[in-house]
Scaffold this motif. Structure first.
Motif, PDB file in Angstrom:
ATOM      1  N   GLU B 250       0.839  -1.196   0.000  1.00 23.49           N
ATOM      2  CA  GLU B 250       0.000   0.000   0.000  1.00 23.49           C
ATOM      3  C   GLU B 250       0.881   1.255   0.000  1.00 23.49           C
ATOM      4  OE1 GLU B 250      -2.836   0.102   3.167  1.00 23.49           O
ATOM      5  OE2 GLU B 250      -3.876   1.855   2.347  1.00 23.49           O
ATOM      6  N   LYS B 251       1.960   1.180   0.767  1.00 20.53           N
ATOM      7  CA  LYS B 251       2.889   2.300   0.837  1.00 20.53           C
ATOM      8  C   LYS B 251       3.607   2.497  -0.505  1.00 20.53           C
ATOM      9  CE  LYS B 251       6.083   4.128   4.191  1.00 20.53           C
ATOM     10  NZ  LYS B 251       7.271   3.748   4.936  1.00 20.53           N
ATOM     11  N   ALA B 252       4.087   1.376  -1.033  1.00 19.68           N
ATOM     12  CA  ALA B 252       4.830   1.456  -2.300  1.00 19.68           C
ATOM     13  C   ALA B 252       3.922   1.895  -3.452  1.00 19.68           C
ATOM     14  CB  ALA B 252       5.470   0.107  -2.616  1.00 19.68           C
ATOM     15  N   PHE B 253       2.625   1.628  -3.298  1.00 19.90           N
ATOM     16  CA  PHE B 253       1.662   1.960  -4.351  1.00 19.90           C
ATOM     17  C   PHE B 253       1.514   3.479  -4.536  1.00 19.90           C
ATOM     18  CE2 PHE B 253      -2.625   2.501  -6.200  1.00 19.90           C
ATOM     19  CZ  PHE B 253      -2.516   1.653  -7.293  1.00 19.90           C
ATOM     20  N   LYS B 254       1.983   4.232  -3.523  1.00 18.99           N
ATOM     21  CA  LYS B 254       1.956   5.705  -3.641  1.00 18.99           C
ATOM     22  C   LYS B 254       2.553   6.158  -4.966  1.00 18.99           C
ATOM     23  CE  LYS B 254       2.107   8.257   0.638  1.00 18.99           C
ATOM     24  NZ  LYS B 254       3.031   9.011   1.499  1.00 18.99           N
ATOM     25  N   LYS B 255       3.606   5.475  -5.389  1.00 18.58           N
ATOM     26  CA  LYS B 255       4.241   5.807  -6.671  1.00 18.58           C
ATOM     27  C   LYS B 255       3.250   5.705  -7.823  1.00 18.58           C
ATOM     28  CE  LYS B 255       9.165   4.807  -6.431  1.00 18.58           C
ATOM     29  NZ  LYS B 255       9.493   4.576  -5.034  1.00 18.58           N
ATOM     30  N   CYS B 256       2.291   4.790  -7.673  1.00 22.00           N
ATOM     31  CA  CYS B 256       1.359   4.505  -8.765  1.00 22.00           C
ATOM     32  C   CYS B 256       0.124   5.390  -8.688  1.00 22.00           C
ATOM     33  CB  CYS B 256       0.915   3.043  -8.726  1.00 22.00           C
ATOM     34  SG  CYS B 256       2.223   1.893  -8.269  1.00 22.00           S
ATOM     35  N   SER B 257      -0.142   5.900  -7.449  1.00 21.82           N
ATOM     36  CA  SER B 257      -1.456   6.496  -7.219  1.00 21.82           C
ATOM     37  C   SER B 257      -1.633   7.858  -7.890  1.00 21.82           C
ATOM     38  CB  SER B 257      -1.741   6.609  -5.724  1.00 21.82           C
ATOM     39  OG  SER B 257      -0.756   7.425  -5.140  1.00 21.82           O
ATOM     40  N   ALA B 258      -0.542   8.430  -8.413  1.00 23.76           N
ATOM     41  CA  ALA B 258      -0.721   9.655  -9.194  1.00 23.76           C
ATOM     42  C   ALA B 258      -1.584   9.364 -10.416  1.00 23.76           C
ATOM     43  CB  ALA B 258       0.633  10.213  -9.637  1.00 23.76           C
ATOM     44  N   CYS B 259      -1.517   8.123 -10.885  1.00 22.18           N
ATOM     45  CA  CYS B 259      -2.230   7.774 -12.121  1.00 22.18           C
ATOM     46  C   CYS B 259      -3.293   6.689 -11.937  1.00 22.18           C
ATOM     47  CB  CYS B 259      -1.249   7.303 -13.191  1.00 22.18           C
ATOM     48  SG  CYS B 259       0.056   8.495 -13.549  1.00 22.18           S
ATOM     49  N   HIS B 260      -3.110   5.815 -10.957  1.00 24.27           N
ATOM     50  CA  HIS B 260      -4.009   4.666 -10.810  1.00 24.27           C
ATOM     51  C   HIS B 260      -4.795   4.712  -9.508  1.00 24.27           C
ATOM     52  CE1 HIS B 260      -2.411   2.291 -14.182  1.00 24.27           C
ATOM     53  NE2 HIS B 260      -1.205   2.668 -13.812  1.00 24.27           N
ATOM     54  N   GLN B 261      -6.050   4.291  -9.587  1.00 22.16           N
ATOM     55  CA  GLN B 261      -6.844   4.093  -8.368  1.00 22.16           C
ATOM     56  C   GLN B 261      -7.093   2.606  -8.185  1.00 22.16           C
ATOM     57  OE1 GLN B 261     -10.418   6.478  -8.601  1.00 22.16           O
ATOM     58  NE2 GLN B 261      -9.314   8.315  -7.950  1.00 22.16           N
ATOM     59  N   VAL B 262      -7.207   2.220  -6.925  1.00 25.06           N
ATOM     60  CA  VAL B 262      -7.558   0.847  -6.610  1.00 25.06           C
ATOM     61  C   VAL B 262      -8.369   0.874  -5.317  1.00 25.06           C
ATOM     62  CG1 VAL B 262      -5.487   0.325  -5.244  1.00 25.06           C
ATOM     63  CG2 VAL B 262      -6.599  -1.511  -6.537  1.00 25.06           C
ATOM     64  N   GLY B 263      -9.269  -0.095  -5.160  1.00 29.47           N
ATOM     65  CA  GLY B 263     -10.102  -0.113  -3.957  1.00 29.47           C
ATOM     66  C   GLY B 263     -11.522   0.330  -4.263  1.00 29.47           C
ATOM     67  N   ASP B 264     -12.289   0.574  -3.180  1.00 28.26           N
ATOM     68  CA  ASP B 264     -13.699   0.936  -3.349  1.00 28.26           C
ATOM     69  C   ASP B 264     -13.851   2.192  -4.201  1.00 28.26           C
ATOM     70  OD1 ASP B 264     -14.507  -1.164  -1.891  1.00 28.26           O
ATOM     71  OD2 ASP B 264     -14.855  -0.058  -0.019  1.00 28.26           O
ATOM     72  N   GLY B 265     -14.719   2.101  -5.183  1.00 29.77           N
ATOM     73  CA  GLY B 265     -15.032   3.266  -6.014  1.00 29.77           C
ATOM     74  C   GLY B 265     -13.894   3.695  -6.921  1.00 29.77           C
ATOM     75  N   ALA B 266     -12.907   2.825  -7.118  1.00 30.33           N
ATOM     76  CA  ALA B 266     -11.767   3.188  -7.982  1.00 30.33           C
ATOM     77  C   ALA B 266     -12.247   3.431  -9.395  1.00 30.33           C
ATOM     78  CB  ALA B 266     -10.726   2.074  -7.967  1.00 30.33           C
ATOM     79  N   LYS B 267     -11.713   4.504  -9.978  1.00 20.49           N
ATOM     80  CA  LYS B 267     -12.091   4.867 -11.343  1.00 20.49           C
ATOM     81  C   LYS B 267     -10.839   4.984 -12.198  1.00 20.49           C
ATOM     82  CE  LYS B 267     -16.180   7.585 -10.289  1.00 20.49           C
ATOM     83  NZ  LYS B 267     -16.446   8.856  -9.646  1.00 20.49           N
ATOM     84  N   ASN B 268     -11.057   4.946 -13.502  1.00 21.97           N
ATOM     85  CA  ASN B 268      -9.944   5.193 -14.414  1.00 21.97           C
ATOM     86  C   ASN B 268      -9.518   6.640 -14.272  1.00 21.97           C
ATOM     87  OD1 ASN B 268     -10.246   2.616 -15.460  1.00 21.97           O
ATOM     88  ND2 ASN B 268     -11.640   3.311 -17.067  1.00 21.97           N
ATOM     89  N   ARG B 269      -8.226   6.837 -14.189  1.00 20.36           N
ATOM     90  CA  ARG B 269      -7.711   8.218 -14.213  1.00 20.36           C
ATOM     91  C   ARG B 269      -6.705   8.312 -15.351  1.00 20.36           C
ATOM     92  NH1 ARG B 269      -6.806   9.604  -7.965  1.00 20.36           N
ATOM     93  NH2 ARG B 269      -5.109  10.778  -8.903  1.00 20.36           N
ATOM     94  N   THR B 270      -5.498   8.793 -15.086  1.00 18.61           N
ATOM     95  CA  THR B 270      -4.503   8.769 -16.160  1.00 18.61           C
ATOM     96  C   THR B 270      -4.235   7.330 -16.570  1.00 18.61           C
ATOM     97  OG1 THR B 270      -3.540  10.752 -15.253  1.00 18.61           O
ATOM     98  CG2 THR B 270      -2.191   9.517 -16.800  1.00 18.61           C
ATOM     99  N   GLY B 271      -4.244   6.453 -15.589  1.00 16.95           N
ATOM    100  CA  GLY B 271      -4.128   5.017 -15.836  1.00 16.95           C
ATOM    101  C   GLY B 271      -5.433   4.337 -15.486  1.00 16.95           C
ATOM    102  N   PRO B 272      -5.618   3.083 -15.916  1.00 14.17           N
ATOM    103  CA  PRO B 272      -6.865   2.385 -15.614  1.00 14.17           C
ATOM    104  C   PRO B 272      -7.011   2.036 -14.132  1.00 14.17           C
ATOM    105  CG  PRO B 272      -5.303   0.908 -16.683  1.00 14.17           C
ATOM    106  CD  PRO B 272      -4.687   2.278 -16.714  1.00 14.17           C
ATOM    107  N   ALA B 273      -8.259   1.876 -13.682  1.00 14.65           N
ATOM    108  CA  ALA B 273      -8.521   1.372 -12.334  1.00 14.65           C
ATOM    109  C   ALA B 273      -7.969  -0.044 -12.250  1.00 14.65           C
ATOM    110  CB  ALA B 273     -10.013   1.390 -12.060  1.00 14.65           C
ATOM    111  N   LEU B 274      -7.454  -0.418 -11.059  1.00 16.72           N
ATOM    112  CA  LEU B 274      -6.705  -1.674 -10.989  1.00 16.72           C
ATOM    113  C   LEU B 274      -7.374  -2.766 -10.158  1.00 16.72           C
ATOM    114  CD1 LEU B 274      -3.082  -0.222 -10.720  1.00 16.72           C
ATOM    115  CD2 LEU B 274      -4.230  -1.144 -12.731  1.00 16.72           C
ATOM    116  N   ASN B 275      -8.631  -2.577  -9.752  1.00 15.64           N
ATOM    117  CA  ASN B 275      -9.307  -3.649  -9.012  1.00 15.64           C
ATOM    118  C   ASN B 275      -9.347  -4.925  -9.853  1.00 15.64           C
ATOM    119  OD1 ASN B 275      -9.748  -1.982  -6.892  1.00 15.64           O
ATOM    120  ND2 ASN B 275     -11.876  -1.493  -7.429  1.00 15.64           N
ATOM    121  N   GLY B 276      -8.932  -6.010  -9.247  1.00 19.83           N
ATOM    122  CA  GLY B 276      -9.008  -7.307  -9.914  1.00 19.83           C
ATOM    123  C   GLY B 276      -8.009  -7.480 -11.039  1.00 19.83           C
ATOM    124  N   ILE B 277      -6.980  -6.645 -11.055  1.00 20.81           N
ATOM    125  CA  ILE B 277      -6.035  -6.689 -12.176  1.00 20.81           C
ATOM    126  C   ILE B 277      -5.211  -7.979 -12.164  1.00 20.81           C
ATOM    127  CG2 ILE B 277      -4.215  -5.395 -10.947  1.00 20.81           C
ATOM    128  CD1 ILE B 277      -4.977  -4.998 -14.674  1.00 20.81           C
TER     129      ILE B 277
END
Lengths: 424, 348
Positions: B250-277
């Motif tokens: 979760e901590k390391a994912f900070k690098k990704c979170s500028a572009c990606h969302q994951v978790g409840d209500g995650a939506k596509n942003r600069t990158g696709p939502a990653l639930n179930g990836i």
């Protein structure tokens, strides 16, 4: 002819004359009767689509190549990037919204009218918040203006680079805007608090994540700046700032803030990123010009051009193009076929009152397979004559990106093809 | 500014009386509303909130939010802006215009980072984080020492390298006087030669069926090569997740979170939502516009199993030439492992 949707796009992009010549040749040969005339065609016999088919229409499929295009190597990400108007395929002066170039810094957002708020604050008597519905209750104006990105033709500074007028000159569009003058809104908030207006500025800012903001001197803000909500009669497209954008006539496109959310009256410029690190012009000695807002007079031949070659063989030819000036009206456009040795004056197909708007020009001429070095040169009401690239380089050096309004040369070859070249 | 005022048109506009009585439309803006939106920072620092940040904190925050695009040392990844260096290049061919070499005001850096960054997560940074990032950018430009702390108190003292490098638009004197004249119509020059051709440079984008097909073949070769390298896949097992690893992820994912969302209500942003990836077929996020490269690999049957995800996140652009993802790849294997575990914890 093959199905146009199956035809390689290369034919359109490079303008292969051979690929398009077939149909034209058939219609022109008089010996055999044309079956398109002598035989009953399906469209003359059967039925077309009903009025319930297309509540909002797109251009017919045969025009599917008339689209915005981008240059992938230009930017790191298409979300913060630009695309280009297909000016090689358009005529008249109004740019349809659906193919008018887009430039955004954090993507084209979707903002509902109901969620729209416009704030005016700073040195005003009463800071105000307007809803979209409020804006529609102010007196409205309609004006046609061009919007040109300061970087239009920017890739051509170092030399002829992109083979298509869409790419060399397509960061421009021209629309009829409906909206409220910024002056009206500033007066509504009251400018007594600002005192002497001569040294005041307004800072304008967008609602998207890039929060693009620019400082505009009060003189301009009170002159002809428009807070627009319609373009070409309909709502702005999301990529052009729906529901409300700023229109800053004659000045560089970056100042035409989209999704306008805030106007602040200030006693100086903010010196935001887009008016310091970007949209400034580095000269040969390393110093940079700032506040280069006005787009100087410029013109370009849109046809023939690399994407719009001559496909009809020898005989009558219409040379056409666009001219514009951020200083006002275009008074004259000259065309040269020999790379600038001799010039002839083109015919302006325009409404007299158009100012800071695109002007269409035509040169009705004849081409008999000659090699041409085709150029256009605009002149505006201030007497300014569009310079050559060498003239610009002499003053500015080669390190600029923005405000390249040089004369463009197309090399027309005997087969009717056109190429982007630079000449001595 | 004064130059601009000399123009007669401008003077006329200002001379027209501005009427005080209005239409009575709109409503008064509340102080809280103005505070929320009026966050611009002026040269000298007017508008700055209280706070401070040091270089070392800045390095960490920069690594989390900025390095994806701007590089660990602000050197810029791919076409993303270079923020450091380039001093004394402004008069050279292709000048390197960075915060250090070109930007005239420090306020602009703070203002821009605060309002517009990080890309895909703008207006989420705390003031102290912004101070720290700005301090680190100055450090990466060798403009401050590593013990430097930037705050609202010492902000105004800071002078930028290129502060005196700008002049106000002087085209009226340097250009208009030359180019406002009677145009030449005949014998304007002795001869004309073509000196450069765009076709020689050959950088005009072309869209051809052949080229797209060729690119797909190239991509599919890569997929095949990757598949050969990857260890044979075991039958899928629903293994229990390591909660510590998930937390680290979760901590390391900070690098990704500028572009990606994951978790409840995650939506596509600069990158696709990653639930179930994890374990999913590639290119499945609804409504996300994938790169041609990813679409081609997806058509070839790319599945985000552990091996492929590891290969992708180690060197994204090597695994998928033409990917839109600007991330350079995890350098620490432990971060990579943790992020994959974290993604597994967000099954559909």
């Amino acid at each position: 002819m093959s199905d146009p949707t199956q035809t390689s796009r290369r034919a359109f992009l490079r303008g292969s004359a051979a690929a398009l010549a077939g149909g034209a040749a058939t219609a022109a040969s008089a010996g055999t009767p044309d079956p398109l005339i002598t035989e009953v065609q399906s469209w003359a016999s059967g039925l077309g689509e009903g009025v319930d088919e297309t509540p909002y229409g797109l251009p017919i499929e045969f025009e599917s190549d008339v689209v915005r295009r981008n240059v992938p190597w230009l930017t790191a990400d298409p979300i913060s990037s630009i695309n280009f108007t297909p000016i090689h395929a358009l005529d008249g002066t109004i740019t349809p919204q659906g193919c008018a170039f887009e430039r955004h810094h954090s993507g084209a957002i979707e903002l509902r009218k109901e969620d729209y708020r416009l704030m005016i604050n700073g040195l005003v008597d009463t800071p105000l918040v307007f809803t979209y519905a409020d804006l529609e209750r102010f007196p409205r104006e309609n004006h046609v203006y061009f919007c040109e990105c300061a970087a239009n033709t920017g890739m051509e500074w170092a030399g002829a680079q992109l083979n298509g007028v869409q790419f060399t000159h397509g960061m421009i569009h021209n629309m009829e805007y409906s909206g409220v003058s910024l002056r009206t809104l500033l007066e509504e908030a009251g400018l007594d608090a600002a005192g002497d207006l001569a040294d005041k500025w307004v800072y304008v800012e967008g609602a998207d994540a890039s929060s693009n903001g620019r400082s505009i001197p009060m003189e301009k803000a009170l002159d002809d700046v428009l807070v627009a909500f319609k373009a070409n009669g309909e709502a702005l497209r999301k990529e052009h700032g729906y529901p409300v954008r700023l229109v800053v006539p004659g000045w560089e496109g970056n100042m035409w803030v989209k999704w306008l959310r805030r106007i602040e009256v200030m006693d100086g410029p903010v010196e935001s990123r887009e008016e310091t690190s970007k949209y400034t012009d580095v000269l040969a000695d390393g110093t940079a010009r700032k506040w280069t807002w006005v787009m100087d007079a410029k013109s370009v031949i849109t046809s023939p051009s690399p994407q719009a070659p001559i496909t009809h063989g020898a005989g009558p030819l219409v040379i056409t193009g666009l001219a514009w000036s951020g200083h006002g009206k275009i008074t004259r456009v000259d065309v040269s076929k020999d790379g600038g040795i001799t010039w002839e004056t083109a015919r302006l197909g325009k409404a007299e009152e158009d100012s800071k708007a695109l002007t269409r020009f035509y040169l009705d001429t004849e081409w008999n397979g000659e090699d041409w070095l085709l150029q256009a040169r605009a002149m505006d009401e201030t007497g300014y004559i569009q310079p050559t690239k060498d003239q610009l380089r002499e003053v500015r050096g080669e390190n600029s990106i923005y405000h390249n309004n040089c004369i463009q040369t197309w090399h027309i070859t005997p087969d009717g093809e056109a190429e982007n070249v630079e000449v001595s | 500014m004064s130059k601009f005022l000399k123009a007669t048109v401008a003077t006329c506009v200002l001379a027209t009386p501005v009427f005080a009585e209005g239409y009575g439309l709109g409503r008064e803006a509340l102080p809280e509303e103005i505070q929320a939106w009026d966050v611009d920072i002026r040269p000298g620092g007017a508008g700055l909130p209280e706070g401070s940040g040091d270089v070392w904190t800045g390095e960490e925050v920069f690594a989390d939010y900025c390095a994806v695009c701007h590089g660990d040392f602000a050197e810029g990844v791919d076409n993303w802006p270079v923020l450091a260096g380039g001093f004394d290049t402004l008069a050279d061919k292709d000048p390197v215009k960075t915060v250090g070499s070109y930007w005239p005001h420090l306020s602009t850096v703070w203002d821009y980072v605060n309002r517009s960054m990080p890309f895909g997560g703008a207006q989420t940074l705390e003031p102290d984080e912004v101070y720290a990032i700005v301090a680190y950018i100055l450090y990466s430009n060798d403009m401050v020492d590593d013990d430097f702390v930037l705050s609202d108190e010492n902000f105004a003292e800071f002078e930028m390298y290129n502060e005196g490098g700008f002049i106000v638009d002087d085209r009226a004197e340097t250009e208009y006087t030359i180019w406002r004249k009677e145009p030449c119509m005949e014998n304007c020059k002795d001869s004309v030669e073509i000196t450069m051709r765009a076709s020689v440079v050959d950088v005009t984008p072309e869209e051809t069926a052949e080229e797209e097909a060729a690119a797909q073949v190239e991509d599919s070769t890569q997929v095949a090569a990757v598949a050969e390298d990857a260890p044979a896949q075991e039958a899928p097992v629903v293994a229990a997740l390591d909660p510590e690893l998930v937390a680290a992820g979760e901590k390391a994912f900070k690098k990704c979170s500028a572009c990606h969302q994951v978790g409840d209500g995650a939506k596509n942003r600069t990158g696709p939502a990653l639930n179930g990836i994890m374990g999913a077929a590639a290119g499945q996020a609804e409504g996300f516009k994938y790169s041609k490269a990813l679409q081609a690999m997806a058509e070839e049957g790319l599945v985000w199993d552990e091996a492929n995800m590891t290969a992708f996140l180690t060197k994204p652009r090597e695994f998928m030439k033409g990917t839109k993802m600007s991330f350079a790849g995890f350098r620490k294997e432990s971060d990579l492992e943790a992020v994959i575990e974290y993604l597994k914890s967000h099954a559909e």
